[in-house]
Design a protein around this motif. Structure first.
Motif, PDB file in Angstrom:
ATOM      1  N   GLU A  47       9.838  32.668  42.367  1.00  0.00           N
ATOM      2  CA  GLU A  47       8.430  32.842  42.691  1.00  0.00           C
ATOM      3  C   GLU A  47       7.544  32.120  41.679  1.00  0.00           C
ATOM      4  N   VAL A  48       7.851  32.274  40.395  1.00  0.00           N
ATOM      5  CA  VAL A  48       7.046  31.610  39.368  1.00  0.00           C
ATOM      6  C   VAL A  48       7.201  30.094  39.478  1.00  0.00           C
ATOM      7  N   ARG A  49       8.436  29.646  39.700  1.00  0.00           N
ATOM      8  CA  ARG A  49       8.621  28.196  39.821  1.00  0.00           C
ATOM      9  C   ARG A  49       7.863  27.643  41.025  1.00  0.00           C
ATOM     10  N   ALA A  50       7.860  28.374  42.140  1.00  0.00           N
ATOM     11  CA  ALA A  50       7.137  27.900  43.326  1.00  0.00           C
ATOM     12  C   ALA A  50       5.638  27.831  43.060  1.00  0.00           C
ATOM     13  N   ARG A  51       5.099  28.816  42.355  1.00  0.00           N
ATOM     14  CA  ARG A  51       3.663  28.790  42.061  1.00  0.00           C
ATOM     15  C   ARG A  51       3.318  27.631  41.135  1.00  0.00           C
ATOM     16  N   LEU A  83       5.617  30.090  31.171  1.00  0.00           N
ATOM     17  CA  LEU A  83       6.800  29.300  31.556  1.00  0.00           C
ATOM     18  C   LEU A  83       6.451  27.865  31.924  1.00  0.00           C
ATOM     19  N   ASP A  84       5.189  27.531  31.950  1.00  0.00           N
ATOM     20  CA  ASP A  84       4.772  26.147  32.236  1.00  0.00           C
ATOM     21  C   ASP A  84       5.312  25.218  31.153  1.00  0.00           C
ATOM     22  N   GLY A  85       6.051  24.213  31.562  1.00  0.00           N
ATOM     23  CA  GLY A  85       6.591  23.236  30.620  1.00  0.00           C
ATOM     24  C   GLY A  85       7.971  23.573  30.088  1.00  0.00           C
ATOM     25  N   ARG A  86       8.519  24.700  30.448  1.00  0.00           N
ATOM     26  CA  ARG A  86       9.873  25.075  30.027  1.00  0.00           C
ATOM     27  C   ARG A  86      10.872  24.449  31.000  1.00  0.00           C
ATOM     28  N   ALA A 100       5.076  24.828  40.929  1.00  0.00           N
ATOM     29  CA  ALA A 100       5.280  23.598  41.704  1.00  0.00           C
ATOM     30  C   ALA A 100       4.067  23.290  42.577  1.00  0.00           C
ATOM     31  N   ALA A 101       3.427  24.344  43.070  1.00  0.00           N
ATOM     32  CA  ALA A 101       2.249  24.132  43.916  1.00  0.00           C
ATOM     33  C   ALA A 101       1.084  23.559  43.125  1.00  0.00           C
ATOM     34  N   ARG A 102       1.138  23.614  41.804  1.00  0.00           N
ATOM     35  CA  ARG A 102       0.051  23.104  40.966  1.00  0.00           C
ATOM     36  C   ARG A 102       0.469  21.870  40.166  1.00  0.00           C
ATOM     37  N   GLN A 103       1.555  21.229  40.596  1.00  0.00           N
ATOM     38  CA  GLN A 103       2.036  20.069  39.836  1.00  0.00           C
ATOM     39  C   GLN A 103       1.003  18.939  39.784  1.00  0.00           C
ATOM     40  N   ARG A 104       0.242  18.745  40.862  1.00  0.00           N
ATOM     41  CA  ARG A 104      -0.746  17.670  40.866  1.00  0.00           C
ATOM     42  C   ARG A 104      -1.862  17.922  39.865  1.00  0.00           C
ATOM     43  N   ARG A 105      -1.980  19.182  39.453  1.00  0.00           N
ATOM     44  CA  ARG A 105      -2.989  19.523  38.442  1.00  0.00           C
ATOM     45  C   ARG A 105      -2.364  19.648  37.053  1.00  0.00           C
ATOM     46  N   GLY A 106      -1.131  19.161  36.934  1.00  0.00           N
ATOM     47  CA  GLY A 106      -0.512  19.089  35.617  1.00  0.00           C
ATOM     48  C   GLY A 106       0.495  20.168  35.301  1.00  0.00           C
ATOM     49  N   ALA A 107       0.731  21.120  36.208  1.00  0.00           N
ATOM     50  CA  ALA A 107       1.721  22.165  35.948  1.00  0.00           C
ATOM     51  C   ALA A 107       3.125  21.559  35.912  1.00  0.00           C
ATOM     52  N   ARG A 108       3.993  22.150  35.093  1.00  0.00           N
ATOM     53  CA  ARG A 108       5.369  21.633  34.943  1.00  0.00           C
ATOM     54  C   ARG A 108       6.354  22.788  35.137  1.00  0.00           C
ATOM     55  N   PRO A 109       6.830  22.984  36.386  1.00  0.00           N
ATOM     56  CA  PRO A 109       7.742  24.093  36.657  1.00  0.00           C
ATOM     57  C   PRO A 109       9.111  23.847  36.025  1.00  0.00           C
TER      58      PRO A 109
END
Length: 444
Positions: A150-154, A129-132, A156-165
């Motif tokens: 839950e998935v979006r929160a996880r 779901l990353d990037g959707r 979001a916690a990695r946005q600084r490392r490039g994750a896109r919730p």
């Protein structure tokens, strides 16, 4: 001697499920995804579960029959646009509860692009779901919402490392349920089979009925017939209401005696491959209508037959219902149960004392099936591929202002009708509804 079981129609093949998923994804915006949870086992008591039935939406998109499934649709994903998570293979548990398909079986038997066992679900959901940007799900499903959050929160916690919730959640229901409303030819074949099983069950109940039996005896005959011909059982709680019990619309106790001189109302349908039949018939316990029963029944039958004849593309359910209301109101005035002008009694809604419900509902994987009844505030016209019920009724209370011969009588007549380009196909014509046909059948 028991009849031969009906031949089973062909199941819906994997290519139709693929086509359904593709049609849904074609209506989604870029970078979106669908998250759809299947049904879980429900505990009946202690270590006993209710029979499992798959969530209708997940079944519609995959045909996957096991609990604890999750379907993702990921438009444009090169590794596969449909991903199913399913129960883990577990030989110890399977010895108790049956063989599980597992990930390989899900791909092989149901045509999804990829499948993983649930042990991998949490680890894989974030990457999938990353990037959707938009996540479509059923917004009234609390478990799906909790998982999505839950998935979006996880992520979001990695946005600084490039994750896109996902930025937003959107309701899947309007898109998917609009698609489910129009039945394919393969769906109609299954619905014809469910209707035929249901009709045979009603015929069996009519032939069995006699004074001295109980309502549950007819229920037993109905549900035996459902299973005998390959149905999974009743599509909803069977209603067998003798006498005044027929005036309770959703009467399901089915534990009272059937009495000589009374009518019995039977509202019951089989489920076959999750598709529902839905029939109501009302008939005399002793096989012969009294004069009062006959006159009231003929009124409901006339309204029902007019409504069935009105089914065709372009007509609305509101127009069909209005016709039924007119027929019933005029008949109630003829019988002295209402007074005055037909239009006046319609406008002041006097008829609603005796006619408590609408004439129709959609039918399909759910008995009250999905799909909007209105578009932009207006009743929607019927289209080929829709399936609906036609079910007028009259319910006369046991009250002092009702003529004694009519008191405590409930009558409903219901058929399942598929809309075709030429008009309406009555799927449930195999069970009689005209007075002379019912009496002849019960006398046979």
């Amino acid at each position: 001697m028991l009849p031969d079981p009906l031949p089973r129609p062909a199941p819906i093949p994997p290519d139709e499920y693929r086509a359904r998923r593709a049609a849904l994804m074609a209506r989604l915006p870029a970078d979106s995804a669908v998250l759809l949870l299947g049904a879980n086992l429900a505990t009946r008591s202690r270590d006993s579960d209710y029979p499992f039935r798959q969530h209708s939406d997940l079944h519609y998109l995959s045909g996957f029959p096991e609990p604890d499934a999750l379907l993702l649709l990921l438009p444009g994903r090169s590794e596969g646009e449909s991903v199913l998570f399913c129960q883990d293979r577990d030989p110890a548990l399977e010895a108790w509860t049956g063989i599980r398909l597992g990930a390989e079986g899900a791909v092989r038997e149901h045509g999804v692009d990829q499948a993983f066992e649930n042990a991998e679900r949490d680890a894989r959901l974030e990457a999938l779901l990353d990037g959707r940007t938009t996540l479509y799900l059923l917004l009234d499903d609390e478990a799906a919402l909790a998982l999505a959050e839950e998935v979006r929160a996880r992520l979001a916690a990695r946005q600084r490392r490039g994750a896109r919730p996902p930025r937003s959640f959107a309701d899947l229901a309007p898109l998917l349920h609009e698609q489910r409303l129009i039945k394919s030819e393969r769906e109609l074949a299954l619905m014809r089979h469910a209707a035929e099983i249901s009709a045979r069950a009603h015929v069996r109940a009519m032939r069995t009925a006699r004074p001295g039996l109980a309502e549950y005896h007819l229920q037993a005959e109905l549900e035996h017939e459902f299973r005998w011909h390959g149905g999974s059982g009743p599509a909803y709680a069977s209603i067998v209401g003798g006498g005044a019990n027929a005036c309770v619309l959703h009467y399901i106790e089915n534990d009272k005696p059937l009495r000589d001189g009374e009518l019995v109302l039977v509202d019951a349908g089989a489920e076959f491959d999750l598709y529902a039949g839905d029939i109501t018939r009302t008939f005399p316990v002793n096989g012969r209508f009294s004069d009062a029963q006959r006159s009231l029944y003929a009124l409901v039958l006339e309204a029902q037959e007019h409504a069935v004849d009105a089914v065709r593309p372009g007509v609305t359910l509101s127009e069909i219902h209005d016709g039924v209301v007119h027929d019933l109101t005029a008949g109630l005035i003829r019988l002295g149960l209402l007074e005055g002008d037909v239009q006046a009694r319609i406008e002041d809604e006097s008829y609603k004392r005796f006619y408590l419900h609408s004439t129709s509902h959609w039918l399909g994987l759910d008995v009250h099936d999905v799909g909007d009844y209105r578009r932009e505030g207006n009743p929607r016209p019927l289209e080929p591929g829709m399936v609906l019920t036609i079910e007028p009724g009259l319910y006369l209370p046991d009250a002092e202002d009702i003529p004694e011969a009519f008191r405590g009588i409930g009558i409903r007549i219901e058929d399942d009708v598929a809309v075709t380009a030429q008009g309406g196909e009555v799927l449930t014509a195999g069970v009689p509804k005209r007075i002379e046909d019912i009496e002849a059948l019960m006398a046979d």
